[in-house]
Design a protein around this motif. Structure first.
Motif, PDB file in Angstrom:
ATOM      1  N   ALA A 596       0.817  -1.214   0.000  1.00  0.00           N
ATOM      2  CA  ALA A 596       0.000   0.000   0.000  1.00  0.00           C
ATOM      3  C   ALA A 596       0.850   1.264   0.000  1.00  0.00           C
ATOM      4  N   THR A 597       0.235   2.354  -0.423  1.00  0.00           N
ATOM      5  CA  THR A 597       0.790   3.684  -0.231  1.00  0.00           C
ATOM      6  C   THR A 597      -0.086   4.403   0.792  1.00  0.00           C
ATOM      7  N   ARG A 598       0.219   5.664   1.031  1.00  0.00           N
ATOM      8  CA  ARG A 598      -0.466   6.396   2.095  1.00  0.00           C
ATOM      9  C   ARG A 598      -1.963   6.586   1.819  1.00  0.00           C
ATOM     10  N   ASP A 599      -2.371   6.467   0.546  1.00  0.00           N
ATOM     11  CA  ASP A 599      -3.783   6.684   0.247  1.00  0.00           C
ATOM     12  C   ASP A 599      -4.630   5.441   0.459  1.00  0.00           C
ATOM     13  N   TYR A 600      -4.043   4.386   1.039  1.00  0.00           N
ATOM     14  CA  TYR A 600      -4.808   3.150   1.284  1.00  0.00           C
ATOM     15  C   TYR A 600      -6.026   3.407   2.162  1.00  0.00           C
ATOM     16  N   PHE A 601      -5.921   4.384   3.058  1.00  0.00           N
ATOM     17  CA  PHE A 601      -7.045   4.695   3.942  1.00  0.00           C
ATOM     18  C   PHE A 601      -8.271   5.118   3.146  1.00  0.00           C
ATOM     19  N   TRP A 602      -8.035   5.664   1.957  1.00  0.00           N
ATOM     20  CA  TRP A 602      -9.141   6.188   1.157  1.00  0.00           C
ATOM     21  C   TRP A 602      -9.464   5.322  -0.051  1.00  0.00           C
ATOM     22  N   ASN A 603      -8.539   4.466  -0.445  1.00  0.00           N
ATOM     23  CA  ASN A 603      -8.783   3.647  -1.642  1.00  0.00           C
ATOM     24  C   ASN A 603      -8.135   2.272  -1.439  1.00  0.00           C
ATOM     25  N   PRO A 604      -8.758   1.400  -0.649  1.00  0.00           N
ATOM     26  CA  PRO A 604      -8.135   0.119  -0.333  1.00  0.00           C
ATOM     27  C   PRO A 604      -8.345  -0.958  -1.392  1.00  0.00           C
ATOM     28  N   ASP A 605      -9.287  -0.777  -2.299  1.00  0.00           N
ATOM     29  CA  ASP A 605      -9.716  -1.881  -3.151  1.00  0.00           C
ATOM     30  C   ASP A 605      -8.602  -2.478  -4.017  1.00  0.00           C
ATOM     31  N   PRO A 606      -7.779  -1.688  -4.708  1.00  0.00           N
ATOM     32  CA  PRO A 606      -6.731  -2.304  -5.542  1.00  0.00           C
ATOM     33  C   PRO A 606      -5.712  -3.092  -4.722  1.00  0.00           C
ATOM     34  N   VAL A 607      -5.382  -2.598  -3.538  1.00  0.00           N
ATOM     35  CA  VAL A 607      -4.419  -3.298  -2.682  1.00  0.00           C
ATOM     36  C   VAL A 607      -5.002  -4.599  -2.159  1.00  0.00           C
ATOM     37  N   ASP A 608      -6.247  -4.545  -1.691  1.00  0.00           N
ATOM     38  CA  ASP A 608      -6.887  -5.765  -1.202  1.00  0.00           C
ATOM     39  C   ASP A 608      -6.962  -6.813  -2.305  1.00  0.00           C
ATOM     40  N   GLU A 609      -7.317  -6.386  -3.510  1.00  0.00           N
ATOM     41  CA  GLU A 609      -7.384  -7.301  -4.650  1.00  0.00           C
ATOM     42  C   GLU A 609      -6.017  -7.931  -4.914  1.00  0.00           C
ATOM     43  N   ALA A 610      -4.960  -7.140  -4.830  1.00  0.00           N
ATOM     44  CA  ALA A 610      -3.615  -7.660  -5.089  1.00  0.00           C
ATOM     45  C   ALA A 610      -3.212  -8.706  -4.050  1.00  0.00           C
ATOM     46  N   TYR A 611      -3.499  -8.449  -2.778  1.00  0.00           N
ATOM     47  CA  TYR A 611      -3.193  -9.426  -1.737  1.00  0.00           C
ATOM     48  C   TYR A 611      -3.952 -10.733  -1.967  1.00  0.00           C
ATOM     49  N   LEU A 612      -5.239 -10.620  -2.245  1.00  0.00           N
ATOM     50  CA  LEU A 612      -6.077 -11.811  -2.384  1.00  0.00           C
ATOM     51  C   LEU A 612      -5.702 -12.610  -3.631  1.00  0.00           C
ATOM     52  N   LYS A 613      -5.408 -11.934  -4.721  1.00  0.00           N
ATOM     53  CA  LYS A 613      -5.012 -12.607  -5.956  1.00  0.00           C
ATOM     54  C   LYS A 613      -3.700 -13.366  -5.753  1.00  0.00           C
ATOM     55  N   ALA A 614      -2.750 -12.721  -5.060  1.00  0.00           N
ATOM     56  CA  ALA A 614      -1.472 -13.382  -4.795  1.00  0.00           C
ATOM     57  C   ALA A 614      -1.661 -14.583  -3.865  1.00  0.00           C
TER      58      ALA A 614
END
Length: 853
Positions: A596-614
């Motif tokens: 994540a970067t600092r904007d994860y607090f406001w836009n978590p969806d791409p990061v969550d998708e990346a974790y789950l896909k991996a």
């Protein structure tokens, strides 16, 4: 402090725009008006009919709680509002609708999961960060911004760590409401443990309230808690003994009733050993054996004697796979020490553990003990399902260890239709999708969970034995923590731990020292009894409002995709978002959440998708040989593994000679670990535990002289209509079931009590007020009060909701078992008002939390 400054990149979002606020408010308002869009004429209806299925979007997801399973939910939504919930129909994996087979059963949700829409949109839903403005427990909070909440929490954390040391903050996370492969709240792999560990201030808890005595037994005996068959193995049993187990209320597996029904149809016999005749006993026409609470180990010892006395034991199995069952299986280094058979036959203490001896203790006729012993020893295969409830007692581990001895001496371990449970964890799932490295379980102290209040009240005059302090190999070994605060994540611990009045005294003591000197943070989606005592309430998105994958609960072999069904209501955030932002403010954000970067607090969806896909590609596809792509799994919604044969714990050990994960490589009825401890004060146990299973008299029981003052033994099993305290405020469920004290008819007659009367249940530790239900389905001398009712305090400290933990005791049972069911009490009729739950007070309560003080 520079790392506490608001980030430049996040400054705009933290100062939310009016447009984003109104958007959130509109989403909230929509929950009260789900029927938007085109409308049909009213005609004869006074209300508008439900949407039809073709007007709704269907999304596969799951429940999220620890009810004994984790089943499929199917959300039917209109726009961003869930209109109704259904469950598995067998079609979502690509099979035909209605598919429901022994190899691939449907994952049908129970009444709790099906009621979840009422919880999602309840008046107690926590929607905004809140700060306490009254006394702790008073329930007065004001709404604040996320920026203010996180800034003040971070500042207080640093102050407490620097002043009171790296043990000052207690991790009381649990898997109650935040359990998945990504958004996880538990003591071992959880997000909070990683966060506090990296911050450098964490006291953990090594004891699990539900089953710590059982966990101890399984690890000591088998070397693992993965001692459970999958539930399909039950279908092959000829005898199932439900010892303290009521699967109608607590499944212990995704399809328990399905497979037990198959067993019944194939001629299996059922026995229930329990103080209460349960719905499960009625469903399976079980032979009910009423037993005095806390005396299970004594009855099992009597069964072991009768099995040996009649030569019904499996000596070949014992000689090959068991250590310490008899003199011939004792290890060379322990020759001459007491074996289990020596104890049972009375060679070491002069008291043979005969059925007659056991009968005097447990209240079960000796002939019934003999009959059950013969049934179990001569019926093959037989499943002795030693459930957790009888282990939630003082010295509860001895019950589970005694059960393991019976399972081993009859050769019912590692065979289809037998049973080694125990803890009962079956198939091993890939359970973690986020970084899990050396930081994941960093702690500077680990105490027994329900000793935190004792430590606070008596600090610094607390011994490591009293605290249940885990040993360490550094300067913190033996250092009792100076507890100054708690993070409650995914848990309602304050309502659920033993001796609630002691907890209240502890939190009042810290409060008297000033707000700055302590910190209590509650992270939840609902305003709970625990949250009432917090300094800050942080609104956490439900599993409908975040992206994750559901894991089965201890049993079941499947994964369920859990997409974001609706946008988070109000200003709700996920636990991962909150901890990531706090980590940035405290200086370790990139290390805590490296994707994540600092904007994860406001836009978590791409990061969550990346974790789950991996996770899916690197763990599930690679280690478990699943051929579906991540996209295919998301499209289908569920992946059910199909096995060639039922999963049976320890099959490889028995059939292939694979060693058990114990020091000896065998089933250890005589424990190598326990036998070699020389200084018990330097262990987390604190007090001696015998190397073999033994009957140990509990602190309180119907055999105790204390019955002169408190003549009833109270047990507090899990209810069908709650998961611990979760769902207590759901009107739909409260209309079906009520909190009430179950009492035997003969006891009620002596006290002049009838069904529907209100009574006080009390002892030296506390009092609660509750209606009574009079029945013959509970043995005399025993009262039953289901755990989990949301506390409602009167001015004198009496609980008016019927919470049994105002009467429980928090004394340390050496192996860590929580003594929820070791309670003597008395009962008297009263005119005091029973306040049955927040559902009847929802409007008033929610108004308290919305007021601007």
């Amino acid at each position: 402090m520079k790392h506490l400054d608001k980030p430049t990149a996040a400054k705009g979002p933290f100062e939310q725009t009016r447009r984003s606020f109104l958007k959130g408010s509109a989403a909230l308002a929509a929950t009260g008006l789900v029927l938007d869009g085109a409308r049909s004429p009213a005609r004869a209806f006074a209300y508008e009919p439900y949407y039809t299925d073709d007007e709704l979007e269907t999304v596969v997801t799951s429940c999220a709680h620890n009810c004994g399973s984790r089943h499929m939910l199917v959300a039917h939504k209109k726009g961003d509002v869930i209109v109704r919930l259904s469950t598995d129909t067998g079609e979502y994996q690509g099979d035909a609708r209605g598919t429901d087979t022994e190899e691939k059963p449907q994952l049908r949700a129970c009444l709790r999961g099906r009621s979840y829409r009422a919880r999602l949109y309840s008046a107690e839903r926590l929607l905004y960060p809140m700060k306490r403005v009254g006394k702790r427990g008073e329930g007065k909070f004001k709404r604040i911004s996320w920026d203010q909440a996180l800034s003040e929490i971070a500042e207080r954390m640093v102050y407490i760590r620097d002043k009171y040391g790296p043990q000052a903050l207690v991790d009381q996370s649990y898997a109650g409401a935040s359990y998945g492969v990504l958004h996880k709240s538990d003591q071992i792999e959880g997000l909070l443990g990683r966060f506090l560990g990296m911050f450098g201030c964490r006291t953990s808890s090594w004891s699990v309230p539900s089953y710590q005595g059982t966990t101890f037994s399984s690890r000591i005996t088998f070397g693992t808690i993965e001692d459970g068959n999958e539930d399909d193995a039950f279908a092959h049993s000829k005898l199932i003994i439900m010892w303290g187990w009521n699967p109608a209320y607590t499944f212990h597996g995704g399809n328990t009733f399905y497979y037990m029904r198959l067993a019944k149809q194939r001629g299996c016999k059922f026995v229930l050993v329990d103080p209460q005749y349960t719905d499960s006993a009625a469903a399976y026409d079980a032979w009910w054996i009423p037993i005095r609470p806390n005396t299970d180990a004594a009855m099992m010892a009597g069964m072991a004697y009768h099995i040996w006395d009649n030569d019904w034991h499996d000596q070949e199995f014992i000689d090959r796979f068991v250590q310490g069952m008899d003199e011939g299986t004792m290890p060379d280094w322990a020759k001459g020490q007491e074996s289990f058979k020596d104890y049972i036959l009375g060679k070491s203490d002069g008291q043979p553990k005969t059925p007659e001896w056991a009968s005097e203790i447990c209240g079960v006729p000796a002939e019934d003990i003999k009959k059950l012993a013969e049934m179990y020893a001569t019926t093959k295969p037989a499943a002795l399902k030693a459930s957790w409830a009888p282990g939630r007692n003082a010295y509860g581990e001895q019950y589970n260890r005694m059960a393991a001895a019976l399972q081993a001496m009859t050769g019912n371990i590692g065979i289809l239709g037998g049973c080694a449970e125990g803890v009962g964890k079956g198939w091993h799932a890939e359970a973690v999708a986020y970084p899990y490295d050396q930081w994941a379980n960093v702690w500077y102290a680990s105490i027994k969970s329900d000793r935190w209040a004792h430590i606070v009240l008596n600090y610094p005059n607390v011994t490591r034995e009293e605290a249940g302090l885990w040993p360490r190999n550094d300067q913190w070994d033996g250092v009792v923590p100076n507890i100054r605060g708690i993070f409650w994540q995914g848990s309602d611990w304050f309502n659920q731990l033993t001796n609630i009045n002691k907890e209240i005294a502890a939190i009042r003591k810290l409060e008297a020292e000033g707000d700055k000197e302590s910190l209590f943070v509650c992270m939840d989606s609902t305003i709970t009894p625990t949250g009432i005592w917090a300094d800050y309430l942080l609104p956490i998105a439900t599993h409908f409002e975040r992206h994750d994958v559901a894991l089965p609960w201890y049993k079941g072999h499947y994964y369920i995709h859990r997409p974001k069904v609706i946008e988070p209501m109000g200003e709700s955030k996920t636990d991962f978002q909150v901890f990531t932002e706090l980590a940035y403010r405290l200086g370790f954000g990139p290390a805590y959440n490296p994707r994540a970067t600092r904007d994860y607090f406001w836009n978590p969806d791409p990061v969550d998708e990346a974790y789950l896909k991996a996770w899916w590609e690197e763990k599930v596809m690679h280690h478990q040989h699943v051929t579906w792509s991540w996209e295919e799994f998301k499209k289908r919604g569920v992946y059910k593994f199909v096995f060639d044969e039922p999963h049976v714990a320890f099959r490889d050990q028995i059939e292939k000679g694979v060693p058990f994960q114990t020091p000896s490589g065998k089933i250890e009825i005589f424990s190598t670990t326990l036998a070699q401890i020389t200084d018990w004060t330097k262990t987390q146990y604190g007090y001696p535990i015998p190397a073999i299973p033994k009957w140990i008299e509990p602190w309180e029981s119907l055999n105790s002289p204390k019955t002169e003052k408190f003549p009833f033994h109270m047990v507090s099993p899990h209810p069908r209509w709650r998961t611990h305290s979760i769902f207590n405020n759901i009107p739909w469920l409260r209309e079906t079931f009520s909190q009430e004290l179950t009492m035997n008819a003969s006891d009620a007659k002596k006290l002049g009590i009838r069904t529907g009367d209100t009574v006080e249940v009390y002892n030296d530790r506390g009092t609660c007020v509750v209606p009574v239900y009079v029945t013959e389905r509970c043995m005399p001398g025993v009262v039953v009060l289901h755990e989990g009712a949301w506390m409602d305090l009167a001015e004198d400290g009496t609980d008016r909701s019927g919470n049994p933990d105002f009467l429980t005791l928090d004394e340390p049972s050496p192996a860590g078992a929580f003594a929820y069911n070791t309670v003597l009490c008395d009962v008297r009729k009263t005119d005091r008002a029973h306040r049955p739950g927040w559902d009847q007070l929802a409007t008033a309560r929610s108004a308290v939390f919305r007021r601007d003080y």
